[in-house]
Design a protein around this motif. Structure first.
Motif, PDB file in Angstrom:
ATOM      1  N   THR A 233       0.867  -1.175   0.000  1.00 16.12           N
ATOM      2  CA  THR A 233       0.000   0.000   0.000  1.00 16.12           C
ATOM      3  C   THR A 233       0.902   1.223   0.000  1.00 16.12           C
ATOM      4  OG1 THR A 233      -1.661   1.209   1.265  1.00 16.12           O
ATOM      5  CG2 THR A 233      -0.233  -0.212   2.527  1.00 16.12           C
ATOM      6  N   VAL A 278      -6.186  -5.337  -1.969  1.00 14.20           N
ATOM      7  CA  VAL A 278      -6.618  -6.141  -0.826  1.00 14.20           C
ATOM      8  C   VAL A 278      -8.103  -6.541  -0.888  1.00 14.20           C
ATOM      9  CG1 VAL A 278      -7.126  -4.211   0.726  1.00 14.20           C
ATOM     10  CG2 VAL A 278      -6.266  -6.360   1.673  1.00 14.20           C
ATOM     11  N   GLU A 353     -13.597   4.115  -1.104  1.00 11.23           N
ATOM     12  CA  GLU A 353     -13.606   5.565  -1.012  1.00 11.23           C
ATOM     13  C   GLU A 353     -14.913   5.926  -0.340  1.00 11.23           C
ATOM     14  OE1 GLU A 353     -12.330   7.753  -4.813  1.00 11.23           O
ATOM     15  OE2 GLU A 353     -13.313   5.915  -5.457  1.00 11.23           O
ATOM     16  N   PRO A 354     -15.028   7.183   0.079  1.00 15.34           N
ATOM     17  CA  PRO A 354     -16.342   7.567   0.619  1.00 15.34           C
ATOM     18  C   PRO A 354     -17.426   7.428  -0.450  1.00 15.34           C
ATOM     19  CG  PRO A 354     -14.859   9.483   0.459  1.00 15.34           C
ATOM     20  CD  PRO A 354     -14.047   8.279   0.126  1.00 15.34           C
ATOM     21  N   ASP A 373     -22.436   1.195   2.243  1.00 15.13           N
ATOM     22  CA  ASP A 373     -21.023   1.568   2.315  1.00 15.13           C
ATOM     23  C   ASP A 373     -20.354   0.808   3.462  1.00 15.13           C
ATOM     24  OD1 ASP A 373     -18.658   2.953   1.914  1.00 15.13           O
ATOM     25  OD2 ASP A 373     -19.278   4.711   3.060  1.00 15.13           O
ATOM     26  N   ASN A 374     -19.123   0.394   3.241  1.00 18.15           N
ATOM     27  CA  ASN A 374     -18.343  -0.080   4.384  1.00 18.15           C
ATOM     28  C   ASN A 374     -16.902   0.403   4.275  1.00 18.15           C
ATOM     29  OD1 ASN A 374     -16.939  -2.263   2.921  1.00 18.15           O
ATOM     30  ND2 ASN A 374     -18.931  -3.294   2.977  1.00 18.15           N
ATOM     31  N   TRP A 375     -16.266   0.446   5.412  1.00 20.79           N
ATOM     32  CA  TRP A 375     -14.916   1.034   5.513  1.00 20.79           C
ATOM     33  C   TRP A 375     -13.905   0.022   6.039  1.00 20.79           C
ATOM     34  CZ3 TRP A 375     -11.277   1.184   9.211  1.00 20.79           C
ATOM     35  CH2 TRP A 375     -10.196   2.066   9.036  1.00 20.79           C
ATOM     36  N   GLN A 377      -9.228  -0.838   5.445  1.00 18.18           N
ATOM     37  CA  GLN A 377      -8.013  -0.466   4.711  1.00 18.18           C
ATOM     38  C   GLN A 377      -7.076  -1.669   4.681  1.00 18.18           C
ATOM     39  OE1 GLN A 377      -6.030   1.767   8.556  1.00 18.18           O
ATOM     40  NE2 GLN A 377      -6.592   3.054   6.865  1.00 18.18           N
ATOM     41  N   THR A 378      -6.053  -1.582   3.856  1.00 13.24           N
ATOM     42  CA  THR A 378      -5.121  -2.696   3.692  1.00 13.24           C
ATOM     43  C   THR A 378      -4.665  -3.223   5.059  1.00 13.24           C
ATOM     44  OG1 THR A 378      -4.353  -1.654   1.668  1.00 13.24           O
ATOM     45  CG2 THR A 378      -2.968  -3.389   2.566  1.00 13.24           C
ATOM     46  N   GLU A 379      -4.366  -2.320   5.945  1.00 15.35           N
ATOM     47  CA  GLU A 379      -3.819  -2.706   7.257  1.00 15.35           C
ATOM     48  C   GLU A 379      -4.822  -3.495   8.098  1.00 15.35           C
ATOM     49  OE1 GLU A 379      -3.438   0.132   5.761  1.00 15.35           O
ATOM     50  OE2 GLU A 379      -1.395   0.895   6.016  1.00 15.35           O
ATOM     51  N   MET A 398     -20.527   5.663   6.828  1.00 19.58           N
ATOM     52  CA  MET A 398     -19.958   4.345   6.509  1.00 19.58           C
ATOM     53  C   MET A 398     -20.469   3.257   7.447  1.00 19.58           C
ATOM     54  SD  MET A 398     -16.110   5.597   7.031  1.00 19.58           S
ATOM     55  CE  MET A 398     -15.382   6.028   8.601  1.00 19.58           C
ATOM     56  N   ASP A 463      -7.047   8.141   9.013  1.00 21.06           N
ATOM     57  CA  ASP A 463      -8.253   8.741   8.416  1.00 21.06           C
ATOM     58  C   ASP A 463      -8.937   9.622   9.452  1.00 21.06           C
ATOM     59  OD1 ASP A 463      -7.967   7.500   6.006  1.00 21.06           O
ATOM     60  OD2 ASP A 463      -9.571   6.043   6.301  1.00 21.06           O
ATOM     61  N   PHE A 475     -17.100   9.576   7.418  1.00 20.75           N
ATOM     62  CA  PHE A 475     -15.737   9.799   6.917  1.00 20.75           C
ATOM     63  C   PHE A 475     -15.523  11.282   6.621  1.00 20.75           C
ATOM     64  CE2 PHE A 475     -12.611   9.863   3.423  1.00 20.75           C
ATOM     65  CZ  PHE A 475     -11.593   9.122   4.005  1.00 20.75           C
ATOM     66  N   ARG A 478      -8.688  11.714   4.417  1.00 25.45           N
ATOM     67  CA  ARG A 478      -7.414  11.138   4.850  1.00 25.45           C
ATOM     68  C   ARG A 478      -6.548  12.214   5.466  1.00 25.45           C
ATOM     69  NH1 ARG A 478      -5.837   6.132   3.733  1.00 25.45           N
ATOM     70  NH2 ARG A 478      -3.638   6.540   3.999  1.00 25.45           N
ATOM     71  N   LYS A 484      -5.995   9.173  -4.270  1.00 22.29           N
ATOM     72  CA  LYS A 484      -6.899   8.031  -4.435  1.00 22.29           C
ATOM     73  C   LYS A 484      -7.545   8.153  -5.810  1.00 22.29           C
ATOM     74  CE  LYS A 484      -8.722   4.604  -2.302  1.00 22.29           C
ATOM     75  NZ  LYS A 484      -8.573   3.756  -1.174  1.00 22.29           N
ATOM     76  N   LEU A 489      -4.933   3.600  -4.128  1.00 23.52           N
ATOM     77  CA  LEU A 489      -4.107   4.586  -3.447  1.00 23.52           C
ATOM     78  C   LEU A 489      -2.798   4.748  -4.212  1.00 23.52           C
ATOM     79  CD1 LEU A 489      -4.207   4.053   0.408  1.00 23.52           C
ATOM     80  CD2 LEU A 489      -5.234   5.833  -0.963  1.00 23.52           C
TER      81      LEU A 489
HETATM   82  P1  AMP Z   1      -6.491   0.811   0.988  1.00 28.99           P
HETATM   83  O1  AMP Z   1      -5.532   0.532   2.065  1.00 28.99           O
HETATM   84  O2  AMP Z   1      -5.899   0.980  -0.348  1.00 28.99           O
HETATM   85  O3  AMP Z   1      -7.591  -0.165   1.017  1.00 28.99           O
HETATM   86  O4  AMP Z   1      -7.153   2.228   1.296  1.00 28.99           O
HETATM   87  C1  AMP Z   1      -7.758   2.448   2.514  1.00 28.99           C
HETATM   88  C2  AMP Z   1      -8.247   3.848   2.588  1.00 28.99           C
HETATM   89  O5  AMP Z   1      -9.284   4.072   1.630  1.00 28.99           O
HETATM   90  C3  AMP Z   1      -8.879   4.171   3.917  1.00 28.99           C
HETATM   91  O6  AMP Z   1      -7.937   4.473   4.910  1.00 28.99           O
HETATM   92  C4  AMP Z   1      -9.764   5.330   3.550  1.00 28.99           C
HETATM   93  O7  AMP Z   1      -9.024   6.519   3.473  1.00 28.99           O
HETATM   94  C5  AMP Z   1     -10.249   4.948   2.168  1.00 28.99           C
HETATM   95  N1  AMP Z   1     -11.531   4.248   2.263  1.00 28.99           N
HETATM   96  C6  AMP Z   1     -11.786   2.952   2.106  1.00 28.99           C
HETATM   97  N2  AMP Z   1     -13.096   2.701   2.246  1.00 28.99           N
HETATM   98  C7  AMP Z   1     -13.681   3.875   2.515  1.00 28.99           C
HETATM   99  C8  AMP Z   1     -15.023   4.280   2.784  1.00 28.99           C
HETATM  100  N3  AMP Z   1     -16.019   3.417   2.780  1.00 28.99           N
HETATM  101  N4  AMP Z   1     -15.233   5.575   3.031  1.00 28.99           N
HETATM  102  C9  AMP Z   1     -14.217   6.466   3.035  1.00 28.99           C
HETATM  103  N5  AMP Z   1     -12.948   6.142   2.783  1.00 28.99           N
HETATM  104  C10 AMP Z   1     -12.683   4.863   2.533  1.00 28.99           C
END
Ligand code: AMP
Length: 608
Positions: A233, A278, A353-354, A373-375, A377-379, A398, A463, A475, A478, A484, A489
Motif C-alpha cells: 500500500t 486487498v 472511497e467515501p 457503504d463499508n470502511w 483499509q489494507t492494514e 460508513m 483517516d 468519513f 485522509r 486516491k 491509493l
Molecule cells: P487501501 O488501504 O488501499 O484499502 O485504502 C484504505 C483507505 O481508503 C482508507 O484508509 C480510507 O481513506 C479509504 N476508504 C476505504 N473505504 C472507505 C469508505 N467506505 N469511506 C471512506 N474512505 C474509505
C-alpha cells in the motif's frame, strides 16, 4: 425500504434515512439486531464457523476450499469465471481443491524455502485463484500485484518482498518483467500461464508445472500466526509499505462475510475488485469461498451495460463494488439499469472511497436497494465498519463497527497518547482497538513505521472521521496527501521518481485533483533541466514515459511545467500548497514555506 426523517447537524446528514423493514429481506439477515449481536459476540465463539486443520492450526486455503471439497459442498460451484471473450469456466469446490493441491505440491517440489514469497501478476483468470490458494496451501506467502503495474512498481515490490516465484502471463512477462528480471536477485522461478502452449526460455509453463503436482498433497501444519499475505500500500513518503497478514485473518473474513456481506448458502456473489488489491483478495477470493458460496469472477474491465447484463444473467444476489464504478453508472442515469431484471439482487455493498449519498440513493433507484457503504483499509485486512442488511442506512455514513471491533474517534496528545473523543460529531482520527484477527502484523522491514501506527491499545488509521450519537461513523478525509484514483491509493513518491527518470525532468511533484469519475486523478508539476525548453511535444513525451513505467492507473493525466516548486525550509516539497493553488483554496499556514515567487504561475504558452 422507506426513506424518511432527516438527520441533522451536517450537510451529509441532511439526506433521508433509509429505514429497513422485515419485508425488505428476502432471506433472514445474519445480523438482525445490531446491539444484541455485538453484545453476545466473541472471536473465540466465532471460530466455530471455521474447521481448523485436521491436526490443529489454521490455514486460509483449507478454510476456503479443501474443507468444502471433503464435505457437503464438494460438487457445488466454487468459481464461475467469465472471460473477456465471453468464454466460461466453472470449478466445483472438489475440482478447485484438486487444482489448488496440485499447484501447492508442484511449488513445494521446486524446493523453495519455508515462507518463500510467491508474487502473482495476472489478470482475473482462474489460474490466479488456483495459484493464490495453492501457495497458501503450501504455506508460502502470497503477494498479488495489480496487472496494470508497469515494470518499476513491480520491481520495487518484488525487491522489497524478496519474491522467489512470479506467476504471470507471456504478454505481461514480455512487456513488464523481462526488462527488470536481471534486477531481481531473489527471483528463482517464473511460471507462465500460456493458453496457446507457447514456451518462453527461462520460465516454467503453468501446465507443465501442474502436471508435476500431486492432488493428494496434505496441507502442512499451519500456525494461525504464520505469514500468509503481503499487500503493498502506498504511503505519504518513501516506498510503498508491505502490510503483512497472517492465516488467522481468515476468521475476520468469515465474520465479515457473515455480518457485513450477509452471505448465505445459495448466494451468487460478485466482488468487482481486482485481487491485485486487498479487497479483491479478502473478498474476491477468501470470504466468499470460506462461506461456500458461488464466487463469480469477471475478467473484463468495467462497462456499465456489460455489468448490468452480468448481474441479470448470472442472477447475482450479493454484489460488492466501489464508488468509482457507481459514479460511472450514475453518469449514464438509472434508466438504462431499469431495462434489466435485478430481482435476484439482495444486497449491494461498496468500499474503497467515501460513497456519496447520491450513490446510496442511486442503488435504490436503479436496483431497488441502497448501496451499503463499508470502511476498511489494507492494514485492517477486512471490513471494520459497515452498513448492515437489517440496519437503517444513513446515506453518507460508513455505518457502525463490526461485532468484535471497537472503533473510536481520538485525538493525538503531544505526549504521544491518545484521547477518545466522546462528544458526537466531533472530528478526529479514526482508531481501532488492536487485536482483531486480520490486523496487519507489521510493515515489511519497517518496524518503526509499524510501531508508530499504535498508541497504547489503539491502532491509528490515518483517516479523519466523526461519530454520531447512534454510533454511526462519518468519513471526513485522509490525514495525509496520498492520492486516491479509481479506488487505488497512489503514493506521490513513486510517480515523482518515475517522472524524474526522464532526461528532461529535474524535479517533480504530484497531487490528486478532483475528477468526477475516478474520484481523483494524478496531476504533476514538473521542473525541467536547465536549458530544456517546455513544449507540448515534451509534455506528451513525459506523459507517455510515465504511462509505460507506471501503467495507466498510476501515471499522471496532466502535467504543468514550473520554474520551481514550493518547499519547506527543510527541503520538503509542499504538495498541499500546490493542491490549494490548483483548486483555488486557501493556502493555509505558510510559515515553513521557502520563497517561491514563481512557483504558482504556469510557464507561458504551455497550458495543459
Ligand atoms: P487501501 O488501504 O488501499 O484499502 O485504502 C484504505 C483507505 O481508503 C482508507 O484508509 C480510507 O481513506 C479509504 N476508504 C476505504 N473505504 C472507505 C469508505 N467506505 N469511506 C471512506 N474512505 C474509505
Amino acid at each position: 425500504m422507506q426513506a424518511s426523517q432527516r438527520e441533522s447537524g451536517s450537510v451529509l446528514g441532511s439526506w433521508p434515512r433509509i429505514r429497513k423493514r422485515p419485508e425488505d429481506f428476502p432471506v433472514r439477515p445474519h445480523l438482525l439486531d445490531y446491539a444484541a449481536t455485538r453484545a453476545a459476540f466473541s472471536w473465540e465463539a466465532a471460530r466455530a464457523g471455521l474447521s481448523g486443520l485436521p491436526g490443529g492450526g489454521l490455514n486460509i486455503a483449507f478454510e476456503a476450499v479443501h474443507r468444502h471439497a471433503i464435505g457437503a459442498r464438494a460438487h457445488k460451484t466454487a468459481l464461475r469465471w467469465i472471460g473477456k471473450d465471453g468464454s466460461r469456466r466453472t470449478l466445483t469446490y472438489a475440482e478447485l481443491s484438486q487444482e489448488v493441491l496440485r499447484f501447492a505440491s508442484a511449488l513445494r517440489a521446486l524446493g523453495l524455502k519455508e515462507g518463500a514469497r510467491v508474487f502473482l501478476l495476472l489478470g482475473r483468470v482462474p489460474e490466479l485463484y488456483i495459484a493464490m490458494l495453492g501457495a497458501l496451501s503450501a504455506k508460502y506467502v502470497v503477494s498479488p500485484l495489480f496487472s496494470a503495474f508497469g515494470p518499476e512498481p513491480i520491481a520495487t515490490r518484488m525487491r522489497m518482498g524478496e519474491g522467489a516465484v512470479l506467476v504471470t502471463t507471456p504478454e505481461l512477462y514480455r512487456r513488464r518483467v523481462a526488462s527488470i528480471r536481471g534486477d531481481l536477485p531473489s527471483l528463482e522461478h517464473i511460471v507462465v500461464v500460456a493458453r496457446s502452449g507457447e514456451t518462453i526460455p527461462g520460465t516454467i509453463g503453468w501446465s507443465e508445472l501442474l502436471a508435476r503436482g500431486d492432488p493428494r498433497f496434505i496441507v502442512p501444519p499451519t500456525d494461525p500466526e504464520d505469514l500468509a499475505l503481503l499487500h503493498f500500500t502506498s504511503g505519504t513518503t518513501g516506498r510503498p509499505k508491505g502490510a503483512m497478514h497472517v492465516h488467522a485473518a481468515v476468521l475476520t473474513h468469515y465474520v465479515t462475510g457473515l455480518y457485513a456481506l450477509d452471505l448465505h448458502e445459495d448466494d451468487i456473489f460478485w466482488c468487482t475488485a481486482d485481487p491485485g488489491w486487498v479487497t479483491g483478495t479478502s473478498y474476491g477470493v477468501i470470504a466468499p469461498l470460506v462461506h461456500g458460496v458461488t464466487n463469480l469472477v469477471v475478467e473484463a474491465e468495467f462497462d456499465a451495460e456489460t455489468w448490468y447484463r452480468i448481474l441479470e444473467a448470472e442472477k447475482v444476489s450479493v454484489w460488492y463494488t466501489a464508488p468509482t464504478a457507481i459514479r460511472m453508472m450514475m453518469k449514464l442515469g438509472p434508466e438504462i439499469a431499469k431495462k434489466y431484471d435485478f430481482s435476484h439482487l439482495r444486497f449491494l455493498a461498496s468500499v474503497g472511497e467515501p460513497l456519496n449519498p447520491e450513490g446510496v440513493m442511486f442503488g435504490l433507484e436503479a436496483f431497488g436497494r441502497p448501496f451499503h457503504d463499508n470502511w476498511w483499509q489494507t492494514e485492517t485486512g477486512g471490513i471494520m465498519i459497515a452498513n448492515y442488511a437489517a440496519m437503517d442506512v444513513k446515506p453518507g455514513s460508513m455505518g457502525r463497527p463490526l461485532p468484535g471491533i471497537e472503533a473510536a474517534i481520538v485525538r493525538r496528545e503531544p505526549d504521544g497518547s491518545v484521547r477518545v473523543i466522546e462528544e458526537p460529531m466531533v472530528e478526529g482520527e479514526l482508531a481501532l482497538k488492536k487485536g482483531w484477527p486480520s490486523m496487519f502484523r507489521g510493515y515489511l522491514g519497517e518496524d518503526e513505521r509499524y510501531r508508530k501506527c499504535f498508541a497504547g491499545e489503539w491502532y491509528l488509521t490515518g483517516d479523519l472521521a466523526k461519530k454520531d450519537d447512534e454510533g454511526y461513523f462519518w468519513f471526513v478525509g485522509r490525514a495525509d496527501d496520498v492520492i486516491k484514483s479509481a479506488g487505488h491509493l497512489i503514493g506521490p513518491f513513486e510517480v515523482e521518481s518515475t517522472l524524474m527518470e526522464h532526461p528532461a525532468v529535474a524535479e517533480a511533484a504530484v497531487i490528486g485533483k478532483p475528477d468526477p469519475v475516478a474520484g481523483e486523478m494524478v496531476k504533476a508539476f514538473v521542473v525541467l533541466r536547465p536549458g530544456v525548453m517546455p513544449s507540448e511535444e515534451l509534455r506528451r513525451a513525459i506523459l507517455a514515459h510515465a504511462r509505460t513505467r507506471l501503467g495507466p492507473v498510476v501515471a499522471p493525466k496532466e502535467i504543468d511545467f514550473r520554474d520551481n516548486l514550493p518547499r519547506t525550509r527543510s527541503g520538503k516539497i509542499m504538495r498541499r500548497l500546490l493542491k490549494a493553488r490548483e483548486l483555488g483554496l486557501p493556502e493555509g499556514d505558510l510559515s515553513t514555506l521557502e520563497s517561491d515567487e514563481q512557483a504558482s504561475a504556469p510557464l507561458p504558452g504551455v497550458q495543459p
